[in-house]
Design an enzyme around this catalytic site. Structure first.
Site, short mmCIF file in Angstrom:
data_model
loop_
_atom_site.label_atom_id
_atom_site.label_comp_id
_atom_site.label_asym_id
_atom_site.label_seq_id
_atom_site.Cartn_x
_atom_site.Cartn_y
_atom_site.Cartn_z
N ALA A 96 0.81 -1.22 0.00
CA ALA A 96 0.00 0.00 0.00
C ALA A 96 0.84 1.26 0.00
O ALA A 96 2.00 1.27 0.40
CB ALA A 96 -0.93 0.00 1.22
N GLY A 154 -0.32 -6.03 -0.12
CA GLY A 154 -1.27 -6.23 -1.21
C GLY A 154 -0.67 -6.91 -2.41
O GLY A 154 -1.38 -7.55 -3.20
N GLU A 186 -1.00 -10.49 -1.57
CA GLU A 186 -2.43 -10.81 -1.58
C GLU A 186 -2.94 -10.98 -3.01
O GLU A 186 -3.76 -11.86 -3.30
CB GLU A 186 -3.21 -9.73 -0.85
N GLU A 203 1.84 -5.88 7.21
CA GLU A 203 0.89 -4.85 7.64
C GLU A 203 0.90 -4.61 9.15
O GLU A 203 0.61 -3.51 9.62
CB GLU A 203 -0.53 -5.22 7.19
#
Length: 737
Positions: A66, A115, A118, A140
């Protein structure tokens, strides 16, 4: 401008290459999220597209997570519903990708974090570059979050809860070989073969489905209370998390709960649950504080945001270090490790050699851990010349003195060294308390004199406090910052004042602990309350490490210099005198202080403390003591701002966390005030002043800020960066001076 390249070959395989414009590394921006959503819909709807391979057009990374600069603004600006929608939107894109009915492979040609991983986990096949830099992970937790696009649900379903929880709770990335062994990726390949390998797989597997979408799927190792690992993973895991975080960080327990609950649900419900937990964390001040201070503002400091403009960059090849004690030896080791030749000088050859031996031991430890090679050890040691001869300082571009904290001693070495240095060389003092202006008086060129306050142990502590004296030139300040950067450390810039910034704030912490002792508070309660606040070491223990005797010498020097009473450390001076002058307990180096140090045993609080400082029958609540520790340090920092010691709030926050161990969850001393609000902070201070004394009275500058509802951090400044990689270590402060 597009953030994706979309190419369709003759076999109907779409190559989707991520290329976020104007970024050196791909990060998840709103534009990229929208482009991914559009690409997924195109893949799903276009009959001519049979399969897809997702990769990166940048060679250094697949996708690095992010954009923290964008996320940090959520706190106070978005509702829980809006934060939930953020997570659910991206999670929905990834869910659509894995259920679109066509095989999707990820050709991971560089690091994939947050991400980025992910996205890869939502693909049906993953081939990773066989390159040590191509790490994968979900970091995170380091910014107070949990993965919000499926990470807490897909990873446990893929490799089992026992294997997934350490990655989620520690945030540490894994190397390619480990990723393959764990089952996070299906294969490794050279970077130039990744796309071909991924393409071959999607063509060979025209029907692809995620394991968790297959009827009868079970999470490896089991889920819920009856799983064989449940006691270790969740019951013991909850206790470990509580002990490690002192319940100050909400992300780790949220991760445990999300994994426990979500793995017992169908995947779609689990993903919605994950988004709810994510939203709660994203809207918390702890998340905002961690992102802003420890990553955005630290990144700015590391890029020398305080460096004066227009000064050419300096690179140092030869420096001198005068004083081969622990601090000087540590500075020499750090410099030699950075490729700089070092003259390590002391009064006797035995002392100088002992200082070099510090580097020998440190490098031997690295060698035993296989973190270095014998050749590098030899090269580093060859850069350090241990000597008593000042003439070796000729040709040095910088000299750092780290001698005994006494003005006359420092003046003597400054005179000797500057007589031999060239006209362009700068001189730095590692003093932790003596004003730079006073030390610079004996330097023939005071504009080339600066303070460089390192922290012990130097090789482990990331901070250097750069002190600008009243005569320090912009060029000298810039050179000093360049040197700190060359050592790969984080600098903060403060203006000259007795104790500067970190030592002043640190002093209030240990003094408050000793004041509590004088009030009759149980010594163990004092230490435990400090650790529960988030401090790495209790005030009595850390005072022993830097020595109680040093506190007495600082007081005596301040009195001798005629400094204002606020610099004389009067709060705890009676306790210091009792310990040093009456009991002869000067600290750990003297054999004992507030603690005993029995041979081959753990240290323990000295039993005599309870008699020397009569313990009262009724003890205060731990929350009250916790508040005192946090408030007194933040209050002293507010005074430093009011007095012009600190110009940038970010420097105060970074200095307090990296230098003296103020809790990272608070974002640092000034972020702590901003988080609870200046008006409430002032009310707390005044109540504490009523109960404990004038030292808690807020300065007029802070009161005026409260009237204006002003914050120290009016806006988040810094650089756009991605979620970080690296092992999650406790953020501890070191010892000053």
């Amino acid at each position: 401008m597009s953030t994706l390249r979309f190419e369709l070959d003759a076999a109907g395989v779409a190559l989707v290459s991520i290329d976020v414009v104007d970024r050196s590394m791909n990060v998840l921006t709103p534009a990229l999220e929208a482009a991914l959503a559009a690409a997924v819909e195109r893949i799903a709807a276009d009959a001519s597209i049979k399969a897809a391979v997702i990769t990166s057009a940048k060679s250094n990374a697949f996708l690095a997570g992010a954009d923290l600069k964008e996320l940090v603004s959520v706190y106070g600006q978005e509702t829980l519903q809006q934060a939930y929608a953020r997570s659910a939107r991206l999670s929905g894109v990834f869910r659509r990708l894995e259920t679109c009915g066509k095989p999707i492979a990820a050709a991971i040609n560089g690091l994939a974090l947050g991400g980025g991983l992910e996205l890869a986990l939502a693909c049906h096949y993953r081939v990773l570059a066989d390159d040590p830099k191509a790490v994968v992970g979900l970091p995170e937790v380091k910014v107070g979050l949990l993965p919000g696009a499926g990470g807490t649900q897909r990873l446990p379903r893929l490799i089992g809860i026992q294997q997934a929880l350490p990655m989620l709770l520690n945030g540490a990335p894994v190397l390619p070989a480990q990723a393959l062994e764990l089952g996070i990726v299906h294969a490794l390949a050279p970077a130039d073969q990744l796309i071909a390998r991924a393409r071959d797989w999607v063509l060979a597997n025209p029907v692809a489905q995620q394991p968790w979408d297959v009827k009868g799927f079970k999470v490896p190792g089991g889920v819920g209370c009856l799983a064989p690992h449940a006691v270790e993973s969740f019951q013991a895991g909850t206790s470990r998390v509580a002990r490690a975080t002192q319940r100050n960080y909400p992300a780790p327990p949220a991760i445990l709960a999300c994994v426990f609950e979500g793995t017992q649900l169908p995947i779609d419900r689990a993903l919605r649950l994950e988004s709810k937990y994510f939203a709660t964390l994203l809207c918390s001040p702890v998340c905002r504080n961690l992102m802003r201070t420890m990553f955005i503002q630290k990144e700015a400091a590391d890029k020398l945001a305080s460096r004066p403009a227009g000064v050419p960059k300096s690179t140092f090849t030869r420096i001198g270090v005068i004083g081969a004690g622990m601090m000087g030896a540590g500075i020499a080791y750090a410099a030699a490790s950075a490729g700089i030749d070092v003259i390590l000088l002391d009064a006797t050859q035995e002392l100088a050699d002992r200082g070099k031996a510090y580097s020998v031991k440190a490098l031997q430890r690295q060698l035993e851990k296989r973190a270095t090679t014998q050749q590098r050890v030899n090269t580093t040691l060859s850069r350090i010349l241990a000597t008593t001869d000042y003439s070796h300082l000729r040709g040095c571009e910088l000299v750092v003195e780290a001698v005994f904290e006494k003005r006359e001693v420092k003046h003597d070495v400054i005179r000797k060294a500057t007589a031999l240095l060239g006209p362009s060389a700068i001189f730095a003092s590692n003093t932790s308390t003596l004003p730079i202006g006073g030390l610079a008086e004996v330097h023939p060129r005071p504009e080339q004199f600066v303070g460089l306050h390192f922290f012990s142990p130097v090789e482990h502590m990331p901070l250097v406090e750069v002190i600008r004296g009243r005569s320090t030139s912009a060029a000298t300040l810039a050179q000093a910052l360049d040197f700190v950067s060359q050592l790969r450390k984080t600098p903060i810039v403060v203006n000259d004042s007795p104790g500067f910034f970190t030592s002043r704030v640190f002093g209030t912490y240990v003094d408050e602990g000793m004041a509590m002792l004088a009030e009759g508070i149980e010594p163990a309660l004092i230490e435990n309350a400090a650790r529960m606040a988030g401090m790495p070491v209790g005030p009595l223990a850390v005072c022993d490490e830097v020595t109680i005797e040093l506190q007495l010498k600082v007081h005596e020097q301040a009195v001798a210099d005629g400094l204002n009473e606020k610099f004389q450390r009067l709060t705890a001076i009676d306790v210091v005198r009792k310990m040093v002058q009456e009991q002869g307990r000067v600290g750990r180096r003297g054999g004992g202080g507030f603690y005993d140090y029995p041979a081959n045993e753990r240290k323990r609080l000295w039993p005599g403390l309870r008699d020397l400082f009569a313990v009262r029958e009724v003890q205060p609540e731990v929350e009250e003591l916790r508040q005192r520790f946090l408030v007194i340090q933040a209050l002293e920092s507010a005074r430093c701002v009011a007095e012009g010691v600190i110009d940038r709030p970010a420097d105060a926050d970074l200095g307090s966390i990296l230098g003296i161990g103020y809790p990272a969850w608070a974002g640092g001393v000034l972020s702590f005030i901003d988080t609870i609000g200046a008006a409430r902070f002032i009310a707390d201070c005044r109540e504490l002043a009523r109960r404990y004394g004038q030292r808690f009275e807020p300065p007029a500058d802070l009161v005026e800020r409260a009237h204006r509802s002003a914050l120290y951090h009016e806006e988040t400044s810094g650089f756009t960066i991605s979620i970080p990689q690296g092992d999650l270590e406790p953020i501890h402060g070191g010892q000053t001076g």
